[in-house]
Write a protein that holds these residues in place. Structure first.
Motif, PDB file in Angstrom:
ATOM      1  N   ASN A 133      -2.416   4.819   6.249  1.00  0.00           N
ATOM      2  CA  ASN A 133      -2.818   4.472   7.423  1.00  0.00           C
ATOM      3  C   ASN A 133      -3.708   3.607   8.476  1.00  0.00           C
ATOM      4  O   ASN A 133      -3.218   3.145  10.189  1.00  0.00           O
ATOM      5  CB  ASN A 133      -3.442   6.184   8.161  1.00  0.00           C
ATOM      6  CG  ASN A 133      -2.530   7.017   7.662  1.00  0.00           C
ATOM      7  OD1 ASN A 133      -1.253   7.283   7.851  1.00  0.00           O
ATOM      8  ND2 ASN A 133      -2.877   8.514   7.070  1.00  0.00           N
ATOM      9  N   LYS A 134      -4.624   3.116   7.770  1.00  0.00           N
ATOM     10  CA  LYS A 134      -5.474   1.957   7.835  1.00  0.00           C
ATOM     11  C   LYS A 134      -4.684   0.246   7.843  1.00  0.00           C
ATOM     12  O   LYS A 134      -4.484   0.091   9.370  1.00  0.00           O
ATOM     13  CB  LYS A 134      -6.578   1.723   7.205  1.00  0.00           C
ATOM     14  CG  LYS A 134      -7.277   0.483   7.214  1.00  0.00           C
ATOM     15  CD  LYS A 134      -8.491   0.329   6.487  1.00  0.00           C
ATOM     16  CE  LYS A 134      -8.935  -1.178   7.331  1.00  0.00           C
ATOM     17  NZ  LYS A 134     -10.367  -0.944   6.163  1.00  0.00           N
ATOM     18  N   GLN A 148       1.146  -1.043   0.084  1.00  0.00           N
ATOM     19  CA  GLN A 148      -0.086  -0.171  -0.025  1.00  0.00           C
ATOM     20  C   GLN A 148       0.274   0.665  -0.280  1.00  0.00           C
ATOM     21  O   GLN A 148       0.356   1.830  -0.760  1.00  0.00           O
ATOM     22  CB  GLN A 148      -0.771  -0.144   1.099  1.00  0.00           C
ATOM     23  CG  GLN A 148      -1.614   1.270   1.235  1.00  0.00           C
ATOM     24  CD  GLN A 148      -2.634   1.223   0.155  1.00  0.00           C
ATOM     25  OE1 GLN A 148      -3.004   0.003  -0.663  1.00  0.00           O
ATOM     26  NE2 GLN A 148      -2.790   2.417  -0.761  1.00  0.00           N
ATOM     27  N   LYS A 149       2.032   1.339   0.271  1.00  0.00           N
ATOM     28  CA  LYS A 149       2.926   2.660   0.171  1.00  0.00           C
ATOM     29  C   LYS A 149       3.168   2.456  -0.600  1.00  0.00           C
ATOM     30  O   LYS A 149       3.720   3.928  -1.647  1.00  0.00           O
ATOM     31  CB  LYS A 149       4.415   2.334   2.022  1.00  0.00           C
ATOM     32  CG  LYS A 149       3.731   2.211   3.223  1.00  0.00           C
ATOM     33  CD  LYS A 149       4.997   1.754   3.985  1.00  0.00           C
ATOM     34  CE  LYS A 149       4.585   2.704   5.134  1.00  0.00           C
ATOM     35  NZ  LYS A 149       5.712   1.874   5.513  1.00  0.00           N
ATOM     36  N   ALA A 192       3.010  10.734  -6.674  1.00  0.00           N
ATOM     37  CA  ALA A 192       3.586  10.698  -8.405  1.00  0.00           C
ATOM     38  C   ALA A 192       2.909  11.733  -9.250  1.00  0.00           C
ATOM     39  O   ALA A 192       2.541  12.465  -9.900  1.00  0.00           O
ATOM     40  CB  ALA A 192       4.741  10.000  -8.690  1.00  0.00           C
ATOM     41  N   ALA A 193       1.425  10.298  -9.706  1.00  0.00           N
ATOM     42  CA  ALA A 193       0.737  10.793 -10.187  1.00  0.00           C
ATOM     43  C   ALA A 193      -0.421  12.343 -10.051  1.00  0.00           C
ATOM     44  O   ALA A 193      -0.841  13.054 -10.780  1.00  0.00           O
ATOM     45  CB  ALA A 193      -0.405   9.704 -10.720  1.00  0.00           C
ATOM     46  N   LEU A 194      -0.396  12.562  -8.267  1.00  0.00           N
ATOM     47  CA  LEU A 194      -0.468  13.607  -8.144  1.00  0.00           C
ATOM     48  C   LEU A 194       0.271  14.676  -8.875  1.00  0.00           C
ATOM     49  O   LEU A 194      -0.574  15.723  -8.707  1.00  0.00           O
ATOM     50  CB  LEU A 194      -1.085  13.833  -6.677  1.00  0.00           C
ATOM     51  CG  LEU A 194      -1.875  15.476  -6.789  1.00  0.00           C
ATOM     52  CD1 LEU A 194      -2.446  15.811  -6.959  1.00  0.00           C
ATOM     53  CD2 LEU A 194      -1.918  15.049  -4.763  1.00  0.00           C
ATOM     54  N   THR A 195       1.643  14.312  -8.520  1.00  0.00           N
ATOM     55  CA  THR A 195       2.490  16.198  -8.808  1.00  0.00           C
ATOM     56  C   THR A 195       2.550  16.254 -10.424  1.00  0.00           C
ATOM     57  O   THR A 195       2.689  17.319 -10.610  1.00  0.00           O
ATOM     58  CB  THR A 195       4.003  15.270  -8.327  1.00  0.00           C
ATOM     59  OG1 THR A 195       3.392  14.990  -6.889  1.00  0.00           O
ATOM     60  CG2 THR A 195       4.859  16.810  -8.809  1.00  0.00           C
ATOM     61  N   ARG A 196       1.980  14.583 -11.085  1.00  0.00           N
ATOM     62  CA  ARG A 196       2.465  15.216 -11.980  1.00  0.00           C
ATOM     63  C   ARG A 196       1.175  16.229 -12.581  1.00  0.00           C
ATOM     64  O   ARG A 196       0.758  17.274 -13.483  1.00  0.00           O
ATOM     65  CB  ARG A 196       2.939  14.027 -13.463  1.00  0.00           C
ATOM     66  CG  ARG A 196       4.329  13.482 -12.934  1.00  0.00           C
ATOM     67  CD  ARG A 196       4.011  12.892 -14.267  1.00  0.00           C
ATOM     68  NE  ARG A 196       2.957  11.492 -14.136  1.00  0.00           N
ATOM     69  CZ  ARG A 196       3.359   9.841 -13.462  1.00  0.00           C
ATOM     70  NH1 ARG A 196       3.977  10.639 -13.006  1.00  0.00           N
ATOM     71  NH2 ARG A 196       2.571   9.537 -13.090  1.00  0.00           N
ATOM     72  N   ASP A 238      -5.016  10.630  -2.009  1.00  0.00           N
ATOM     73  CA  ASP A 238      -5.626  10.788  -0.742  1.00  0.00           C
ATOM     74  C   ASP A 238      -6.554   9.277  -0.025  1.00  0.00           C
ATOM     75  O   ASP A 238      -5.949   8.726   1.632  1.00  0.00           O
ATOM     76  CB  ASP A 238      -6.897  11.835  -0.345  1.00  0.00           C
ATOM     77  CG  ASP A 238      -7.290  13.507  -0.548  1.00  0.00           C
ATOM     78  OD1 ASP A 238      -5.326  13.368  -0.293  1.00  0.00           O
ATOM     79  OD2 ASP A 238      -6.762  14.242  -0.922  1.00  0.00           O
ATOM     80  N   ALA A 239      -6.657   9.184  -0.952  1.00  0.00           N
ATOM     81  CA  ALA A 239      -7.134   7.540  -0.906  1.00  0.00           C
ATOM     82  C   ALA A 239      -5.965   6.146  -0.365  1.00  0.00           C
ATOM     83  O   ALA A 239      -5.661   5.715   0.622  1.00  0.00           O
ATOM     84  CB  ALA A 239      -7.874   6.841  -2.048  1.00  0.00           C
ATOM     85  N   SER A 240      -5.070   6.469  -1.313  1.00  0.00           N
ATOM     86  CA  SER A 240      -3.841   5.529  -1.323  1.00  0.00           C
ATOM     87  C   SER A 240      -3.543   6.397   0.845  1.00  0.00           C
ATOM     88  O   SER A 240      -2.884   5.280   1.091  1.00  0.00           O
ATOM     89  CB  SER A 240      -2.839   5.853  -1.822  1.00  0.00           C
ATOM     90  OG  SER A 240      -3.304   5.835  -3.182  1.00  0.00           O
TER      91      SER A 240
END
Length: 434
Positions: A157-158, A114-115, A123-127, A150-152
Motif C-alpha cells: 500500500n505504501k 513487494q507484491k 502463503a506462509a501464513l496460510t501454511r 501484514d507487514a508485506s
C-alpha cells in the motif's frame, strides 16, 4: 473794411463748421453708447430637465477584486522527471483527471517486488494456519507468519501511494491555465505546475468604512462591473467579517456572483455597488447640471422673465406701425393725380395692404404666447449619487426646470431658449439609435 468783413464771415463759418463736427461726433458717440447700453444679447440655447420626485435606489459603492470560489495553483508532492503533460492551456478538466505524469519506473519495479514478497508471506501464513489446525504448529510460528503477511501488505500500500504521487490529478472541475513546466524537467516538491480555476461561480472581496457596516447584511444584492455606469453582474453578500480592522477602520465583505459566460476573470479589478432598499419621492437631477464653486454648489433654473424685462422691447413694434400709418397718407397726398388715374390697379393693392396689418397683428399675439425665459442661479445642497444622478437635499422643488449643460457660459438673469432635442446626459450613439 470790406476785407475785414469777409475775413470775419469766413472765421464765423469756420467756427460753425468746427462746432458742427464736434457736435456730430458727440451725438454719434452718445448714440452708440445708448445703443449698446440698451441692446440685449441674443438668447442662449440650453437643454433642461424638470426636477421631479422619483424612486431612488441608494447603495454602498466600493472597489474590490474578483477571485474564483475554487481556485488553486497545483504542485507535485514528490520529486521526479516530467514524463508526460496530459493537458493544454485553457482546457476544461473534470475532477480526478490526470494532468501530469512523472517518471515512475523505479517505483513500479519496487511495487512489483513487494507484491511478490507479500504473496510469499501470505502463503506462509496460510501454511501456518493449516499446521495450527492440524495441531502440529506452534502459536509463535503462526504469529510470526501473520505479522510478516501484514507487514508485506502494508508495504504494498505504501509503494502504491508513492506511485500515485507520481501523477498530478485535478481536485475539482475547472479550467487549467498555461503549463509552467516542460517534458524532461526535474520537479521538486512544491514546484508550481499549473493553475486550476472554477470559473462558474466567482467571489468578490471588498472593504467598506465602519460607518456603513450597519447598512449591510447577508443576502443583499451586489452588482459589479468595470465601471459605475456598467454593472451587468449581480450576486449577493455571503460573508461579513465580524471584526473591524483597527488600522484602517474598514470591514471586509465577501460576495458571490454567477459567471456562466466566463466574462469575469480571477484577479480582475471591479467596481462594486451594494443595493439598499428603494426610497420614494426623492428629487434628483443629472450630475452635469450641478456646478461647484468656492461659494457652494448651484444650478441654473429657467424661469419666466418679469414683465418689465420681457416686454421692454415689445412696445417698439406698435409705435413703428403707428408712425408708418401716419406717414403713408402724407406720401399718398402728394400724388393725388396718380391715384385718380389708376383706381382699378390700386384696388387689389389696397386689399393686400389691408391683409398685411392683419398678419402683423397675429405675429405679436403668437410671440406673446411664448414668454421670455431667463436664468436664476440657485444654490443647492447635494446628497447621494447614483448612476449619473445626484440627490438634491435643499434648494430645488418639484417642477423646477434645471439647465443640464453649458453652465460655463451662462450667468444669472441671462435670456435663454430651451431646446431639448439633444440630451447631453446621454451618449451620442444612444441618441442616434433612438
Amino acid at each position: 473794411m470790406k476785407r475785414f468783413i469777409i475775413i470775419t464771415v469766413f472765421l464765423l463759418l469756420l467756427a460753425l463748421v468746427c462746432v458742427g463736427i464736434v457736435g456730430f461726433n458727440i451725438l454719434r458717440d452718445n448714440g452708440i453708447k445708448q445703443f449698446f447700453a440698451t441692446m440685449k444679447p441674443p438668447a442662449a440655447t440650453v437643454s433642461t430637465v424638470v426636477a421631479k420626485p422619483s424612486n431612488w435606489t441608494p447603495g454602498v459603492e466600493a472597489i474590490g477584486t474578483v477571485n474564483a470560489v475554487r481556485g488553486v495553483d497545483l504542485t507535485v508532492e514528490t520529486a521526479g522527471i516530467v514524463k508526460d503533460i496530459l493537458f493544454h492551456a485553457n482546457q476544461k478538466v473534470a475532477a480526478d483527471a490526470v494532468l501530469l505524469q512523472l517518471d515512475d519506473a523505479v517505483e513500479k519495479a519496487d511495487l512489483v517486488a513487494q507484491k511478490a514478497q507479500a504473496a510469499s508471506d501470505q502463503a506462509a501464513l496460510t501454511r501456518a494456519l493449516e499446521l495450527q489446525r492440524r495441531g502440529v504448529g506452534t502459536d509463535a510460528t503462526l504469529d510470526a507468519a501473520r505479522a510478516a503477511a501484514d507487514a508485506s501488505a502494508a508495504q504494498v500500500n505504501k509503494l502504491q501511494a508513492v506511485l500515485d504521487q507520481k501523477q498530478l490529478s485535478a481536485p475539482f472541475n475547472g479550467t487549467v491555465g498555461i503549463p509552467k513546466i516542460d517534458i524532461g524537467q526535474y520537479l521538486a516538491p512544491g514546484n508550481s505546475v499549473v493553475t486550476l480555476q472554477d470559473l462558474d461561480t466567482m467571489r468578490v472581496d471588498f472593504t467598506v468604512p465602519e460607518q456603513q457596516l450597519r447598512l449591510l447584511k447577508i443576502g443583499q444584492t451586489v452588482r459589479i462591473g468595470g465601471s459605475v455606469a456598467d454593472m451587468p453582474f449581480a450576486g449577493s453578500i455571503r460573508g461579513i467579517d465580524p471584526k473591524i480592522d483597527p488600522a484602517s477602520r474598514l470591514v471586509s465583505i465577501r460576495g458571490e456572483v454567477a459567471n456562466p459566460e466566463g466574462k469575469l476573470t480571477p484577479g480582475q479589478f471591479v467596481q462594486i455597488r451594494v443595493e439598499l432598499p428603494e426610497e420614494n419621492n426623492v428629487i434628483s437631477v443629472p450630475q452635469t447640471a450641478v456646478t461647484s464653486s468656492l461659494y457652494g454648489d448651484f444650478v441654473f433654473v429657467v424661469v419666466p422673465a418679469k414683465p418689465a424685462e420681457g416686454g421692454a422691447a415689445a412696445p417698439a413694434k406698435p409705435d413703428d406701425q403707428k408712425t408708418g400709418g401716419i406717414e403713408k397718407p402724407a406720401s399718398d397726398a402728394t400724388k393725388p393725380q396718380a391715384d385718380v388715374s389708376k383706381p382699378a390697379s390700386d384696388t387689389p393693392k389696397s386689399a393686400d395692404n389691408a391683409a398685411k396689418p392683419a398678419d402683423n397683428a397675429q405675429k405679436p399675439a403668437e410671440a406673446g404666447q411664448q414668454p421670455a425665459l431667463v436664468l436664476s442661479q440657485v444654490f443647492i445642497k447635494l446628497g447621494r449619487r447614483n448612476n449619473g444622478m445626484v440627490e438634491i437635499v435643499e434648494g430645488l422643488k418639484a417642477g423646477d426646470q434645471v439647465v443640464t449643460a453649458g453652465q460655463n457660459r451662462l450667468f444669472n438673469g441671462m435670456s435663454v431658449a430651451v431646446d431639448n432635442t439633444i440630451d447631453p446626459s446621454k451618449s451620442a450613439n444612444k441618441q442616434v439609435q433612438q
